[in-house]
Design a protein around this motif. Structure first.
Motif, short mmCIF file in Angstrom:
data_model
loop_
_atom_site.label_atom_id
_atom_site.label_comp_id
_atom_site.label_asym_id
_atom_site.label_seq_id
_atom_site.Cartn_x
_atom_site.Cartn_y
_atom_site.Cartn_z
N LEU A 1 0.83 -1.20 0.00
CA LEU A 1 0.00 0.00 0.00
C LEU A 1 0.87 1.26 0.00
O LEU A 1 0.59 2.21 -0.73
N ILE A 2 1.93 1.27 0.79
CA ILE A 2 2.84 2.42 0.83
C ILE A 2 3.48 2.65 -0.53
O ILE A 2 3.56 3.78 -1.02
N VAL A 3 3.94 1.58 -1.17
CA VAL A 3 4.54 1.70 -2.50
C VAL A 3 3.51 2.20 -3.51
O VAL A 3 3.81 3.08 -4.33
N ALA A 4 2.30 1.68 -3.45
CA ALA A 4 1.26 2.11 -4.38
C ALA A 4 0.93 3.58 -4.21
O ALA A 4 0.79 4.32 -5.20
N VAL A 5 0.83 4.03 -2.96
CA VAL A 5 0.56 5.45 -2.70
C VAL A 5 1.71 6.32 -3.20
O VAL A 5 1.50 7.38 -3.79
N ALA A 6 2.95 5.88 -3.01
CA ALA A 6 4.10 6.63 -3.50
C ALA A 6 4.10 6.75 -5.02
O ALA A 6 4.38 7.81 -5.58
N VAL A 7 3.77 5.65 -5.70
CA VAL A 7 3.74 5.66 -7.17
C VAL A 7 2.63 6.59 -7.67
O VAL A 7 2.84 7.39 -8.59
N VAL A 8 1.46 6.50 -7.07
CA VAL A 8 0.35 7.37 -7.49
C VAL A 8 0.69 8.84 -7.21
O VAL A 8 0.41 9.72 -8.04
N THR A 9 1.32 9.13 -6.07
CA THR A 9 1.70 10.50 -5.75
C THR A 9 2.70 11.03 -6.78
O THR A 9 2.58 12.17 -7.25
N ALA A 10 3.69 10.23 -7.14
CA ALA A 10 4.67 10.65 -8.15
C ALA A 10 4.00 10.89 -9.50
O ALA A 10 4.33 11.85 -10.20
N ALA A 11 3.05 10.03 -9.86
CA ALA A 11 2.34 10.21 -11.14
C ALA A 11 1.52 11.49 -11.14
O ALA A 11 1.49 12.22 -12.14
N ILE A 12 0.87 11.78 -10.03
CA ILE A 12 0.08 13.01 -9.94
C ILE A 12 0.99 14.23 -10.03
O ILE A 12 0.67 15.21 -10.72
N LYS A 13 2.13 14.19 -9.34
CA LYS A 13 3.06 15.33 -9.39
C LYS A 13 3.63 15.51 -10.79
O LYS A 13 3.90 16.64 -11.21
N ALA A 14 3.85 14.44 -11.52
CA ALA A 14 4.41 14.53 -12.86
C ALA A 14 3.38 14.96 -13.89
O ALA A 14 3.73 15.48 -14.95
N ALA A 15 2.10 14.76 -13.60
CA ALA A 15 1.05 15.06 -14.58
C ALA A 15 0.98 16.55 -14.92
O ALA A 15 0.74 16.91 -16.07
N GLY A 16 1.20 17.41 -13.94
CA GLY A 16 1.13 18.85 -14.19
C GLY A 16 2.16 19.34 -15.19
O GLY A 16 1.81 19.93 -16.22
N PRO A 17 3.46 19.11 -14.93
CA PRO A 17 4.47 19.55 -15.91
C PRO A 17 4.32 18.89 -17.27
O PRO A 17 4.56 19.53 -18.30
N VAL A 18 3.90 17.63 -17.31
CA VAL A 18 3.72 16.96 -18.60
C VAL A 18 2.57 17.60 -19.36
O VAL A 18 2.67 17.86 -20.56
#
Length: 103
Positions: A8-25
């Motif tokens: 669960l911690i890894v999944a939350v970290a991956v989703v958080t990174a994807a959300i943070k990357a979505a803006g600049p992309v």
């Protein structure tokens, strides 16, 4: 069904990174329009305030104002009157601890 906490911690970290990357992309290096930047700047304080209110004023899905609410109010009053964050936290913790000792 039992969920592994580390998965669960890894999944939350991956989703958080994807959300943070979505803006600049999505923006492709362009700047946000000023109205959007203003709204975006206010999202973090609004979310923090909502988390504090729900954490302090609810218990088991019901509204409940207890010692924690009095502590937050006392700390907020100190911060509003110009005190430092450290003093506000100490006052909030002291108020909460004192009220818990009395009840």
């Amino acid at each position: 069904m039992r969920i592994d906490p580390w998965a669960l911690i890894v999944a939350v970290a991956v989703v958080t990174a994807a959300i943070k990357a979505a803006g600049p992309v999505a923006l492709g290096g362009r700047a946000l329009p000023p109205p959007a930047a203003g709204v975006l700047a206010l999202l973090a304080p609004a979310l923090l305030a909502a988390l504090v209110v729900t954490g302090v004023a609810s218990r088991d899905g019901e509204w409940h104002l207890g010692t924690e609410a009095a502590g937050v109010a006392a700390g907020g009053l100190v911060a509003w009157r110009g005190g430092t964050i450290l003093v506000a936290v100490v006052v909030a913790a002291g108020t909460t601890a004192g009220l818990r000792a009395l009840t």
